[in-house]
Design a protein around this motif. Structure first.
Motif, PDB file in Angstrom:
ATOM      1  N   ALA C 219       0.827  -1.207   0.000  1.00 39.60           N
ATOM      2  CA  ALA C 219       0.000   0.000   0.000  1.00 39.60           C
ATOM      3  C   ALA C 219       0.858   1.252   0.000  1.00 39.60           C
ATOM      4  N   LEU C 220       1.929   1.199   0.804  1.00 44.99           N
ATOM      5  CA  LEU C 220       2.814   2.360   0.878  1.00 44.99           C
ATOM      6  C   LEU C 220       3.493   2.612  -0.449  1.00 44.99           C
ATOM      7  N   LEU C 221       3.942   1.554  -1.114  1.00 49.62           N
ATOM      8  CA  LEU C 221       4.606   1.722  -2.406  1.00 49.62           C
ATOM      9  C   LEU C 221       3.641   2.301  -3.435  1.00 49.62           C
ATOM     10  N   TYR C 222       2.399   1.792  -3.439  1.00 49.32           N
ATOM     11  CA  TYR C 222       1.422   2.377  -4.360  1.00 49.32           C
ATOM     12  C   TYR C 222       1.243   3.862  -4.064  1.00 49.32           C
ATOM     13  N   PHE C 223       1.180   4.178  -2.763  1.00 47.43           N
ATOM     14  CA  PHE C 223       0.945   5.577  -2.425  1.00 47.43           C
ATOM     15  C   PHE C 223       2.124   6.443  -2.838  1.00 47.43           C
ATOM     16  N   TRP C 224       3.319   5.880  -2.762  1.00 43.11           N
ATOM     17  CA  TRP C 224       4.479   6.652  -3.217  1.00 43.11           C
ATOM     18  C   TRP C 224       4.312   7.006  -4.691  1.00 43.11           C
ATOM     19  N   GLY C 225       3.848   6.038  -5.472  1.00 42.05           N
ATOM     20  CA  GLY C 225       3.589   6.330  -6.880  1.00 42.05           C
ATOM     21  C   GLY C 225       2.512   7.388  -7.037  1.00 42.05           C
ATOM     22  N   ALA C 226       1.457   7.256  -6.216  1.00 40.00           N
ATOM     23  CA  ALA C 226       0.379   8.232  -6.299  1.00 40.00           C
ATOM     24  C   ALA C 226       0.881   9.618  -5.931  1.00 40.00           C
ATOM     25  N   THR C 227       1.803   9.670  -4.955  1.00 37.81           N
ATOM     26  CA  THR C 227       2.366  10.959  -4.558  1.00 37.81           C
ATOM     27  C   THR C 227       3.049  11.629  -5.731  1.00 37.81           C
ATOM     28  N   GLY C 228       3.787  10.818  -6.498  1.00 37.99           N
ATOM     29  CA  GLY C 228       4.483  11.399  -7.631  1.00 37.99           C
ATOM     30  C   GLY C 228       3.531  11.910  -8.691  1.00 37.99           C
ATOM     31  N   LYS C 229       2.515  11.101  -8.981  1.00 36.55           N
ATOM     32  CA  LYS C 229       1.627  11.490 -10.061  1.00 36.55           C
ATOM     33  C   LYS C 229       0.676  12.594  -9.641  1.00 36.55           C
ATOM     34  N   SER C 230       0.213  12.550  -8.405  1.00 34.55           N
ATOM     35  CA  SER C 230      -0.777  13.527  -7.955  1.00 34.55           C
ATOM     36  C   SER C 230      -0.151  14.686  -7.202  1.00 34.55           C
ATOM     37  N   ALA C 231       1.146  14.806  -7.279  1.00 31.95           N
ATOM     38  CA  ALA C 231       1.821  15.986  -6.751  1.00 31.95           C
ATOM     39  C   ALA C 231       1.491  16.237  -5.291  1.00 31.95           C
ATOM     40  N   GLN C 232       1.685  15.216  -4.462  1.00 28.88           N
ATOM     41  CA  GLN C 232       1.568  15.436  -3.024  1.00 28.88           C
ATOM     42  C   GLN C 232       2.968  15.554  -2.458  1.00 28.88           C
ATOM     43  N   LEU C 233       3.040  16.050  -1.210  1.00 24.79           N
ATOM     44  CA  LEU C 233       4.349  16.080  -0.577  1.00 24.79           C
ATOM     45  C   LEU C 233       4.874  14.663  -0.475  1.00 24.79           C
ATOM     46  N   PRO C 234       6.134  14.379  -0.637  1.00 26.81           N
ATOM     47  CA  PRO C 234       7.204  15.292  -0.990  1.00 26.81           C
ATOM     48  C   PRO C 234       7.494  15.426  -2.483  1.00 26.81           C
ATOM     49  N   LEU C 235       6.617  14.919  -3.339  1.00 27.16           N
ATOM     50  CA  LEU C 235       6.939  14.945  -4.771  1.00 27.16           C
ATOM     51  C   LEU C 235       6.054  15.948  -5.503  1.00 27.16           C
ATOM     52  N   GLN C 236       5.802  17.072  -4.857  1.00 32.42           N
ATOM     53  CA  GLN C 236       4.839  17.987  -5.471  1.00 32.42           C
ATOM     54  C   GLN C 236       5.507  19.102  -6.265  1.00 32.42           C
ATOM     55  N   THR C 237       6.839  19.105  -6.306  1.00 31.51           N
ATOM     56  CA  THR C 237       7.510  20.284  -6.854  1.00 31.51           C
ATOM     57  C   THR C 237       7.298  20.479  -8.343  1.00 31.51           C
ATOM     58  N   TRP C 238       6.881  19.428  -9.037  1.00 40.69           N
ATOM     59  CA  TRP C 238       6.824  19.568 -10.491  1.00 40.69           C
ATOM     60  C   TRP C 238       5.578  20.291 -10.975  1.00 40.69           C
ATOM     61  N   LEU C 239       4.507  20.235 -10.195  1.00 42.01           N
ATOM     62  CA  LEU C 239       3.243  20.740 -10.723  1.00 42.01           C
ATOM     63  C   LEU C 239       3.203  22.258 -10.905  1.00 42.01           C
ATOM     64  N   PRO C 240       3.669  23.046  -9.968  1.00 42.92           N
ATOM     65  CA  PRO C 240       3.633  24.486 -10.236  1.00 42.92           C
ATOM     66  C   PRO C 240       4.469  24.859 -11.462  1.00 42.92           C
ATOM     67  N   ASP C 241       5.652  24.193 -11.604  1.00 41.75           N
ATOM     68  CA  ASP C 241       6.478  24.512 -12.777  1.00 41.75           C
ATOM     69  C   ASP C 241       5.840  24.022 -14.058  1.00 41.75           C
ATOM     70  N   ALA C 242       4.952  23.035 -13.955  1.00 45.14           N
ATOM     71  CA  ALA C 242       4.354  22.486 -15.165  1.00 45.14           C
ATOM     72  C   ALA C 242       3.423  23.476 -15.824  1.00 45.14           C
ATOM     73  N   MET C 243       3.174  24.590 -15.176  1.00 42.22           N
ATOM     74  CA  MET C 243       2.294  25.588 -15.772  1.00 42.22           C
ATOM     75  C   MET C 243       2.948  26.293 -16.952  1.00 42.22           C
ATOM     76  N   GLU C 244       4.243  25.940 -17.208  1.00 44.37           N
ATOM     77  CA  GLU C 244       4.887  26.515 -18.387  1.00 44.37           C
ATOM     78  C   GLU C 244       4.284  26.000 -19.670  1.00 44.37           C
ATOM     79  N   GLY C 245       3.557  24.908 -19.568  1.00 43.67           N
ATOM     80  CA  GLY C 245       2.940  24.370 -20.766  1.00 43.67           C
ATOM     81  C   GLY C 245       1.740  25.196 -21.173  1.00 43.67           C
ATOM     82  N   PRO C 246       1.212  24.934 -22.357  1.00 41.19           N
ATOM     83  CA  PRO C 246       0.030  25.668 -22.787  1.00 41.19           C
ATOM     84  C   PRO C 246      -1.132  25.451 -21.828  1.00 41.19           C
TER      85      PRO C 246
END
Lengths: 116, 482, 629
Positions: C219-246
């Motif tokens: 469950a924890l490993l799945y959640f780690w993946g979910a953290t990356g994709k859904s931009a939760q702490l600690p893997l949330q840094t990419w989403l604000p920068d992703a606003m560079e896209g259209p």
């Protein structure tokens, strides 16, 4: 001088017959002289002489042993060695003459181009 | 008349023909060489799995019971396909104008030698082909390449020979124990031979130097970098697979129990190699060296799969070896074309090239995505199998090994972004995009990538029995059955 | 009926391939038609399937082919359509279609028009593959596929360094999460022997006791993946920068669909999570903390899209909070409403950006209400909705989450949720005020020609606004079981544990949440319409603007050491040790040979003396050893 402490000379003088060991000693001495000559002389001709001396010392040894064994096996060898010595002297002297032609020297130490 | 000997004879005769063909047009020579190298592939495709079990044995030196024994089983078939696909591609990738006919001939000779190697069933023949492989490669490296290619070629040859220097001794030791050089016969008694551990170590060292396994990779950067594109393709795509095949056939085939004992250490080395290669690749400022280290990292991944005692893992390693060859061929081809246009392999040479070279950019991106094991592409299949098996050993090892998922993206994207994206450099005249012929060269590779990624079952069906056979050779220990 | 499912899945892929092949010679009009219509047909396929499902006709699991089948490893390319995936598919294709329409207008000046639509279609395909997958590995294909699509779309304008860097960052951070997910999937294979999602969910509660560590690990490993994709702490840094896209990309991928994949994963695997309650609580807390962090960071952003990005992170945090307390239905409900509302917000923001020729900084906006009244009105609807003002959509879903949290006794989570509601209202209305009200700071030349966006861009936004207004009724109705609940209830899995009884019940919780929303909205409205000019940038504002300096922290803690080690390896280990071993060997060989060379002096006498010495030694040896051998 007592009889229980003979020195070498006395030994030789008192020997009744020519023991084989004399010939071995002489031969070894000649051989050693020959080696020292080869090693310490720079003149190619002298080195050749020394080599001939070594060969002849071996000849002496062969003759002595042949007499000691009483057959002529050693004497055959003597002939081989003599022939070989002669051939080798001929070829070797020819080489030395050729070398002399190139460098005007018979000093073997100067002929060291084959170093690697 | 279909005999295994043709696989060796055809490339060699093609080499001869190329050497003596009185043609002034270099294109004719290239076509002749290409056709010659394509024939074995056509032969393979003609009969496909019908080749399995083919045998060719001729006594060579009766007194020493050496036979010229070739045999094709499923393991050999996979690698044979690989060789005969990559070599035509490497021949076509040579630039026609500057290539001497000798180079074509030597590549064909290499093909013949490799075909023989992957079929050899007699240790003497095996060793002969193993050592002989190096000679064409030496010439390939010295004929065309970077400035220091002589030094690279020396390094390469001496390192390789140093690795396999004792192989003949090991072969002879086995012979004295078994009085036969035949591999199947030796498989039964090899481990009972005296000095079995030493022999196994010698063989393993030779294979690990060629592949290369982590500490023995000193020759890799300079050789991959200085060789021409063709040379690098042949080195990375094929030579490393020869090492892997050697491990499978000899180390795991003849000494399975010894290898089983050594597996944990070798697995650790391989995992270190994967991570080390990735870390060093990240620091490179030169894209050819970056791809070379990437190749090193991925081949260690394959080795990690080999060193797990599980048939799933072995199958994964074998198919990953094939995948790696296909991907790395593509990457080096594209790097070569990029180098042609930039006249340098430095990543600082230019930037933003996607604006001028879109086709080159997107095709490179395709191969990059394949290299980072995007699901749906070939590398994912092997990677997931290997990770699955390593997970069965230890979750921490799998986590470490899995870091390659992250690191490969880091350095590959660094390469892509430095060269193709971000601010475009001012245009230069020789920045011509990929022409049709060049694109057609990558099409078979891309097709293979997608096919092996989406529908790998045909390949896996061949590989799985081979892997299972290797596993079954080891004696089962009490209670342990994996 | 199977065919409908396959069509629904593969039509977008066909569109992507078609556009890729024809990209050199297809006209813009045709591209737009192809791209949008294929997604629309896909949507229609799913509507048809919805109709069939509501009649009670269900599809079994469908397999296309056998992907990887070897001993111990069994993966088929199979799809399974249950109500949850049908809901997600409808959201993806529906909102996707609207965004495709919008993009026709938004991207019309762009030279890479065709590539955009090809990539959008490919994204839709990957997302559909993700939601429809019956096997974990197929799910993973879709998971990574959307990651690649996101990378290619964020970096769509690849010549801009900021966009390129953002794309790279997004891909890498996603991959960090993907590693966890992959390990979790493989661990699942080991434990369960199969990768079939349905099988696993059925067997998990049966074969394992609650709190089993191995299940917690999965469950924890799945959640780690979910953290990356859904931009939760600690893997949330990419989403604000992703606003560079259209902006359409931001709307589709980073608001409505891709980032919800993490929530979808947790909800889909909820039997595993309910058997590992410790992990579930962790999820709840992580979601809460992330939500709070993002809400605070959004308070101080200067870029309109970044406000919305942080808002997305915050709302996703709320969804995970809902999962954490066991309210999976609430999470899905909020996911649905959030999809509409966020798309609405992003698309109206896109209208503004497009009309301002690419300007996204709120410093250069203001007073746009006069020139873009329709857009302003729609944005306001979205902002109010997301803040939780009744009876707009998100009020019901957010309120449900908060109610569930307080019902299950997680009072900390409840208070966090309440605080987040206040903050949400605050920053959204702040964004509205800074953009649309007050004195204009727009460039004078732009100001003159400003007008509302063309209808191709307004229509999708209007539709979304309508959904926002009335979408709440889908999940919450006064007397009968709401549509969404009865729809999702039909899943054979025990889908939600604490179902809130339907019906109007104005508990204190409801009043509190409503009050919180109104407070936030009102406060912001008051401050930003009156005191806007006098707001200064203090230390606190800077701290929030840099989103707690987390980016810099990561650079310092993780990137710098790795770079150091990388440089160390390549400059020292490689040349000196691994490559260096070769010159060492050469050197050793050379010196040995140089020593031995001394023997070859060319001096005959030295040779002779060696011969003599050697033969003397040999002779001595033979005399003393040979005779007695």
């Amino acid at each position: 001088m007592t009889l229980y402490n003979p020195n070498l000379l006395t030994y030789f003088l008192l020997a009744s017959s020519m023991d084989l060991s004399f010939y071995i000693f002489v031969s070894m001495a000649l051989f050693a002289i020959g080696i020292i000559g080869v090693l310490s002389k720079r003149n190619a001709l002298i080195m050749f002489l020394s080599i001939e001396l070594m060969l002849n010392s071996v000849n002496l040894l062969f003759v002595a042993f042949s007499y000691s064994w009483g057959n002529s096996v050693g004497l055959v060898w003597v002939f081989f060695v003599l022939v070989l010595a002669a051939a080798e002297a001929a070829v070797g002297l020819a080489i030395i003459i050729n070398l002399f032609r190139s460098k005007e020297l018979v000093d073997v130490d100067q002929y060291n181009q084959l170093k690697g | 008349m279909l005999s295994l000997l043709w696989f060796i004879i055809i490339p060699f005769s093609a080499a001869l023909v190329t050497l003596v063909l009185p043609a002034s047009n270099p294109k004719t020579l290239k076509r002749c060489a290409f056709l010659g190298s394509l024939l074995p592939l056509l032969m393979l495709l003609w009969n496909n799995t019908g080749w399995l079990g083919a045998d060719f044995s001729v006594p060579w030196m009766r007194a020493l019971s050496i036979h010229f024994h070739l045999h094709l089983d499923s393991l050999s078939l996979v690698f044979l396909f690989l060789v005969n696909v990559i070599i035509p591609i490497s021949i076509v990738s040579e630039r026609v104008v500057t290539t001497p006919r000798f180079l074509y001939a030597i590549i064909l000779a290499l093909q013949g030698l490799l075909n023989g190697f992957f079929m050899a069933q007699d240790l003497v023949i095996f060793t002969f082909f193993w050592e002989a492989m190096l000679l064409p490669l030496y010439f390939i490296i010295t004929l065309r390449g970077g400035k220091e290619r002589q030094k690279a070629a020396y390094t390469f040859i001496i390192y390789m020979i140093a690795g396999s220097v004792l192989m003949v001794a090991a072969v002879l030791l086995l012979y004295f124990a078994a009085l036969s050089f035949d591999i199947p016969t030796l498989a039964i008694i090899a481990e009972k031979a005296p000095h079995a551990m030493l022999i196994s170590a010698i063989f393993l060292l030779a294979f690990c130097v060629k592949t290369p396994l982590f500490p023995f990779h000193g020759w890799l950067p300079i050789t991959y970098y200085e060789a021409s594109t063709t040379g690098t393709i042949l080195l990375s795509a094929i030579l490393s697979k020869a090492g892997i095949y050697g491990i499978l056939r000899i180390s795991l085939g003849l000494f399975p129990n010894i290898m089983r004992e050594w597996n944990p250490w070798l697995l650790d080395l391989a995992i270190i190699g994967v991570l080390y290669g990735a870390i060093v690749a990240w620091a490179q400022t030169d894209f050819k060296k970056l791809i070379a280290y990437s190749s090193f990292s991925h081949i260690n991944f394959v080795l990690a799969g080999l060193f797990v005692w599980d048939s799933t893992s072995q199958s994964g390693a074998i198919i990953q070896a094939v995948n790696h060859a296909v991907t790395i061929t593509g990457l080096f081809l594209l790097a070569g074309w990029l180098e042609l246009r930039l006249s340098s392999t430095s990543m600082d040479a230019a930037g933003g090239l996607a604006k001028y070279l879109p086709k080159l950019c997107w095709i490179t991106l395709f191969f990059v995505l394949s290299a980072v094991a995007l699901p749906g592409m070939n590398n994912f299949v092997g990677e997931v199998l290997i990770l699955y098996a390593v997970l069965g050993q230890s979750i921490w090892l799998a986590a470490l090994l899995g870091l390659t998922v992250i690191f490969s993206v880091v350095y590959m994207l660094r390469f892509m972004h430095r060269i193709y994206f971000e601010t475009p450099a001012p245009f230069q005249k020789n920045w011509v995009d990929l022409k049709g012929k060049e694109i057609w060269l990558t099409v078979p590779l891309m097709a293979l990538i997608l096919w092996l990624g989406v529908y790998p079952m045909p390949a896996l069906k061949q590989i799985e029995p081979a892997a299972k056979k290797i596993m079954s050779l080891a004696k089962m220990e009490k209670g342990r059955n994996k | 009926m199977e065919l409908v499912l396959w069509l629904g899945l593969f039509l977008p892929l066909a569109g992507a391939l078609l556009l890729f092949v024809c990209h050199n010679f297809i006209s813009r009009r045709n591209t737009g038609i192809v791209g949008c219509s294929l997604v629309f047909f896909s949507f229609l396929c799913f509507v048809k399937l919805l109709y069939e499902y509501s009649q009670g006709i269900y599809l079994p699991e469908v397999t296309l082919f056998s992907w990887i089948q070897i001993k111990g490893f069994d993966a088929d390319f199979s799809l399974h359509l249950d109500h949850l995936s049908l809901l997600m598919a409808l959201i993806v294709t529906g909102v996707g279609f609207l965004i495709h329409l919008f993009s026709i207008g938004y991207m019309d000046h762009d030279e890479h028009f065709v590539r955009f639509f090809a990539l959008l279609n490919f994204f839709i395909f990957s997302m559909l593959l993700l939601v429809l997958a019956a096997h974990l590995l197929v799910f993973f294909i879709g998971w990574e596929g959307v990651g690649v699509a996101s990378y290619l779309l964020i970096g769509f304008w690849y010549e801009r360094p900021a966009a390129s860097k953002a794309a790279k960052k997004a891909f890498i951070v996603n991959r960090i999460g993907d590693l966890g997910l992959l390990l979790g999937i493989l661990l699942t294979f080991h434990i369960f022997g199969t990768g079939n999602i349905h099988e696993i969910c059925r067997r998990a509660p049966l074969e394992f006791t609650v709190g089993a560590p191995i299940l917690a690990a999965i469950a924890l490993l799945y959640f780690w993946g979910a953290t990356g994709k859904s931009a939760q702490l600690p893997l949330q840094t990419w989403l604000p920068d992703a606003m560079e896209g259209p902006t359409p990309v931001s709307a589709l991928i980073h608001a409505a669909t891709m980032v919800t994949a993490g929530v979808y994963l947790v909800v889909r695997m909820n039997p595993i999570y309910t058997t590992a309650p410790a992990v579930l609580t962790l999820i709840g807390y992580v979601g809460a903390i992330t939500s709070l962090y993002a809400a605070f960071s959004a308070l101080s952003q200067k870029d309109l899209k970044r406000v919305l990005a942080f808002s997305t992170i915050s709302q996703l945090g709320l969804m995970f909070l809902a999962c954490g307390v066991g309210a999976f239905y609430a999470a899905m409900f909020h996911l649905t409403t959030h999809a509409f509302i966020k798309a609405l917000l992003f698309l109206s923001a896109g209208n503004v950006v497009h009309m301002l020729s690419g300007e996204t900084e709120m410093d250069k906006m203001g007073g746009l209400f006069q020139k873009l009244p329709k857009t302003a009105f729609l944005f306001l609807i979205g902002a109010l909705a997301l803040s939780g003002i009744a009876p707009l959509a998100a009020f019901f879903s957010k309120d449900l989450i908060l109610e569930e949290a307080s019902l299950t006794g997680y009072t900390t989570l409840y208070s966090v949720g309440l605080l987040v509601t206040v903050l949400t209202g605050f920053y959204l209305i702040r964004a509205y005020c800074l953009t649309f009200t007050g004195a204009s700071r727009v460039d004078a030349k732009l100001w003159k020609n400003l007008h509302d966006a063309p209808s191709v861009m307004m229509i999708p936004v209007t539709i979304l606004a309508l959904l926002t207004l009335f979408g709440g009724l889908l999940g919450y109705a006064s007397s009968v079981p709401p549509l969404l609940m009865s729809f999702l209830d039909k899943d054979s899995q025990a889908f939600f544990i604490k179902a809130l009884a339907f019906g109007f019940h104005l508990t204190t919780d409801v009043w509190f949440s409503l009050a919180a929303s109104i407070a936030g909205v009102g406060l912001a409205a008051f401050i930003y319409t009156n005191f806007r000019e006098r707001l200064s940038r203090g230390k606190l504002a800077e701290f929030l603007y840099q989103s707690f300096y987390i980016n810099q922290l990561y650079a310092f803690l993780i990137v710098r050491p790795l770079q150091f080690f990388s440089q160390l390896s390549s400059k020292i280990f490689e040349p000196k040790i691994f490559e260096g071993i070769i010159p060492v060997c050469t050197h050793v060989t050379n010196s040995t040979s140089r020593v031995l060379q001394e023997l070859q002096s060319g001096q005959i006498r030295s040779y002779i003396s060696w011969i003599v010495v050697g033969s003397a030694i040999l002779l001595v040896y033979l005399v003393f050893e040979g005779f007695y051998a």
